[in-house]
Design a protein around this motif. Structure first.
Motif, PDB file in Angstrom:
ATOM      1  N   GLY A  48       3.777  -2.778  11.711  1.00 32.13           N
ATOM      2  CA  GLY A  48       4.016  -1.551  12.237  1.00 32.13           C
ATOM      3  C   GLY A  48       5.349  -0.780  13.102  1.00 32.13           C
ATOM      4  N   ARG A 118       2.068 -10.163  -5.084  1.00 34.82           N
ATOM      5  CA  ARG A 118       0.629 -10.533  -5.653  1.00 34.82           C
ATOM      6  C   ARG A 118       0.323 -11.803  -6.161  1.00 34.82           C
ATOM      7  N   GLY A 181       3.804  -0.116  -0.902  1.00 42.28           N
ATOM      8  CA  GLY A 181       2.885  -1.104  -1.626  1.00 42.28           C
ATOM      9  C   GLY A 181       2.125  -0.012  -2.595  1.00 42.28           C
ATOM     10  N   GLU A 182       1.039  -0.779  -3.041  1.00 41.78           N
ATOM     11  CA  GLU A 182       0.141   0.012  -3.870  1.00 41.78           C
ATOM     12  C   GLU A 182      -1.181  -0.533  -3.831  1.00 41.78           C
ATOM     13  N   ARG A 185      -4.558  -3.143  -1.107  1.00 39.16           N
ATOM     14  CA  ARG A 185      -3.488  -3.476   0.117  1.00 39.16           C
ATOM     15  C   ARG A 185      -2.543  -2.630   0.327  1.00 39.16           C
ATOM     16  N   CYS A 187      -0.191   0.119   2.413  1.00 35.58           N
ATOM     17  CA  CYS A 187       0.119   0.012   3.970  1.00 35.58           C
ATOM     18  C   CYS A 187      -1.119   1.149   4.308  1.00 35.58           C
ATOM     19  N   LEU A 193       1.848   7.874   9.418  1.00 37.24           N
ATOM     20  CA  LEU A 193       3.083   7.342   9.510  1.00 37.24           C
ATOM     21  C   LEU A 193       4.039   8.608   9.081  1.00 37.24           C
TER      22      LEU A 193
HETATM   23  C1  HEM Z   1       8.021   2.921   7.709  1.00 38.13           C
HETATM   24  C2  HEM Z   1       6.972   2.196   7.982  1.00 38.13           C
HETATM   25  C3  HEM Z   1       6.356   1.175   7.362  1.00 38.13           C
HETATM   26  C4  HEM Z   1       6.271   0.472   5.835  1.00 38.13           C
HETATM   27  C5  HEM Z   1       7.612   0.850   5.080  1.00 38.13           C
HETATM   28  C6  HEM Z   1       5.280  -0.218   5.697  1.00 38.13           C
HETATM   29  C7  HEM Z   1       5.327  -0.891   4.419  1.00 38.13           C
HETATM   30  C8  HEM Z   1       4.102  -1.781   4.215  1.00 38.13           C
HETATM   31  C9  HEM Z   1       4.026  -2.651   2.811  1.00 38.13           C
HETATM   32  C10 HEM Z   1       4.939  -2.616   1.670  1.00 38.13           C
HETATM   33  C11 HEM Z   1       2.768  -3.181   3.151  1.00 38.13           C
HETATM   34  C12 HEM Z   1       2.381  -4.068   1.836  1.00 38.13           C
HETATM   35  C13 HEM Z   1       1.483  -3.376   0.970  1.00 38.13           C
HETATM   36  C14 HEM Z   1       1.103  -4.068  -0.324  1.00 38.13           C
HETATM   37  O1  HEM Z   1       1.266  -5.370  -0.541  1.00 38.13           O
HETATM   38  O2  HEM Z   1       0.723  -3.246  -1.227  1.00 38.13           O
HETATM   39  C15 HEM Z   1       2.211  -2.927   4.192  1.00 38.13           C
HETATM   40  C16 HEM Z   1       1.187  -3.329   4.571  1.00 38.13           C
HETATM   41  C17 HEM Z   1       0.667  -3.329   5.993  1.00 38.13           C
HETATM   42  N1  HEM Z   1       0.871  -2.255   6.957  1.00 38.13           N
HETATM   43 FE1  HEM Z   1       2.507  -1.155   6.664  1.00 38.13          FE
HETATM   44  N2  HEM Z   1       4.374  -0.264   6.629  1.00 38.13           N
HETATM   45  C18 HEM Z   1       4.849   0.721   7.692  1.00 38.13           C
HETATM   46  C19 HEM Z   1       4.236   1.116   8.896  1.00 38.13           C
HETATM   47  C20 HEM Z   1       2.876   0.410   9.391  1.00 38.13           C
HETATM   48  C21 HEM Z   1       2.547   0.597  10.425  1.00 38.13           C
HETATM   49  C22 HEM Z   1       3.032   1.968  11.615  1.00 38.13           C
HETATM   50  C23 HEM Z   1       1.278  -0.037  10.627  1.00 38.13           C
HETATM   51  C24 HEM Z   1       0.273  -0.026  11.546  1.00 38.13           C
HETATM   52  C25 HEM Z   1      -0.022   0.733  12.871  1.00 38.13           C
HETATM   53  C26 HEM Z   1       1.039  -0.678   9.237  1.00 38.13           C
HETATM   54  C27 HEM Z   1       0.170  -1.482   8.995  1.00 38.13           C
HETATM   55  C28 HEM Z   1       0.132  -2.477   8.038  1.00 38.13           C
HETATM   56  C29 HEM Z   1      -1.067  -3.395   7.768  1.00 38.13           C
HETATM   57  C30 HEM Z   1      -2.074  -3.675   8.634  1.00 38.13           C
HETATM   58  C31 HEM Z   1      -0.666  -4.040   6.450  1.00 38.13           C
HETATM   59  C32 HEM Z   1      -1.531  -4.988   5.672  1.00 38.13           C
HETATM   60  C33 HEM Z   1      -2.572  -4.152   4.743  1.00 38.13           C
HETATM   61  C34 HEM Z   1      -3.189  -5.295   3.874  1.00 38.13           C
HETATM   62  O3  HEM Z   1      -2.946  -6.294   3.749  1.00 38.13           O
HETATM   63  O4  HEM Z   1      -4.553  -4.869   3.665  1.00 38.13           O
HETATM   64  N3  HEM Z   1       2.464  -0.452   8.616  1.00 38.13           N
HETATM   65  N4  HEM Z   1       3.113  -2.091   4.986  1.00 38.13           N
END
Ligand code: HEM
Length: 204
Positions: A48, A118, A181-182, A185, A187, A193
């Motif tokens: 995050g 994936r 992502g999509e 899983r 985000c 956000l």
């Molecule tokens: C501009 C900000 C952010 C971007 C561009 C971003 C992008 C991503 C991407 C690309 C993934 C992988 C999704 C997939 O595999 O389909 C992801 C997963 C994740 N993100 Fe973010 N994220 C951002 C901010 C945040 C914030 C602020 C948090 C938490 C407070 C967060 C928590 C998570 C978590 C926990 C995952 C794992 C989800 C899973 O595996 O089930 N992200 N994020």
């Protein structure tokens, strides 16, 4: 907070909370260890913090390069602040429509996670080809490649928030905008956000 609430519930009362009033909370054998809580907190921090901060840096870079876009966003913020007595409210954040487009365009041009990974769970024959992806193969999906493909985004190298207008120049089939992502899983922070990033614009 819902996520945190669920973790605490599992930890203290071994129950899983539900947001569905028709399915009341149930006792279960769910459990979570101290290590798992620390791991979750670390993941939140790692996933995050840098992603959000760097996205804002790229947005600031583009705004510095294009004063007209900067001025447009400034006027929008001023207008919304005036409407809400100089206080930014949750509703006010939702009215920063142009700021949101700037964030989208930043995420398109600078996806912080440029490839989504994936693992193939069953053999898949790619339609229209003789290629079969075997079970267990790691598949890398290039978000950056899609975002910079002129077939989906005209003049992809140009920073143009208006391409996210309803009538903008974007020709966007599903799965061609993947900064978060999509699928299952995706985000977890997607919705929160958009409004928090708008909030950062107001503070700067
Ligand atoms: C501009 C900000 C952010 C971007 C561009 C971003 C992008 C991503 C991407 C690309 C993934 C992988 C999704 C997939 O595999 O389909 C992801 C997963 C994740 N993100 Fe973010 N994220 C951002 C901010 C945040 C914030 C602020 C948090 C938490 C407070 C967060 C928590 C998570 C978590 C926990 C995952 C794992 C989800 C899973 O595996 O089930 N992200 N994020």
């Amino acid at each position: 907070m819902v996520f945190l609430e669920k973790i605490l519930c599992i930890y203290f009362c071994k129950c899983v909370t539900s947001n569905n009033i028709d399915a009341p909370d149930q006792k279960s054998n769910a459990s979570i260890t101290d290590d798992e809580i620390v791991a979750e907190c670390f993941l939140f921090f790692a996933a995050g913090y840098d992603t959000s901060a760097t996205t804002l840096s790229y947005a600031a870079y583009e705004l510095a390069r294009q004063p007209d876009i900067q001025e447009k966003i400034r006027q929008e913020i001023k207008k919304v602040l005036e409407k809400y007595n100089n206080k930014m409210t949750y509703d006010g954040l939702g009215e920063l429509v142009y700021a949101e487009k700037v964030i989208y365009e930043t995420l398109r041009k600078y996806p912080l996670v440029p490839t989504i990974s994936r693992v193939c769970t069953k053999a898949y024959k790619v339609p229209g080809s003789d290629l079969t992806i075997d079970k267990g193969t790691v598949v890398k999906i290039s978000a950056m490649g899609l975002h910079m493909d002129a077939e989906y985004y005209r003049n992809p190298e140009v920073f143009n928030p208006d391409r996210f207008d309803g009538d903008g120049d974007i020709k966007k089939p599903d799965f061609t905008f993947l900064p978060f992502g999509e699928g299952p899983r995706i985000c977890i922070a997607l919705i929160v956000l958009q409004r928090t990033q708008n909030f950062q614009f107001i503070k700067t």
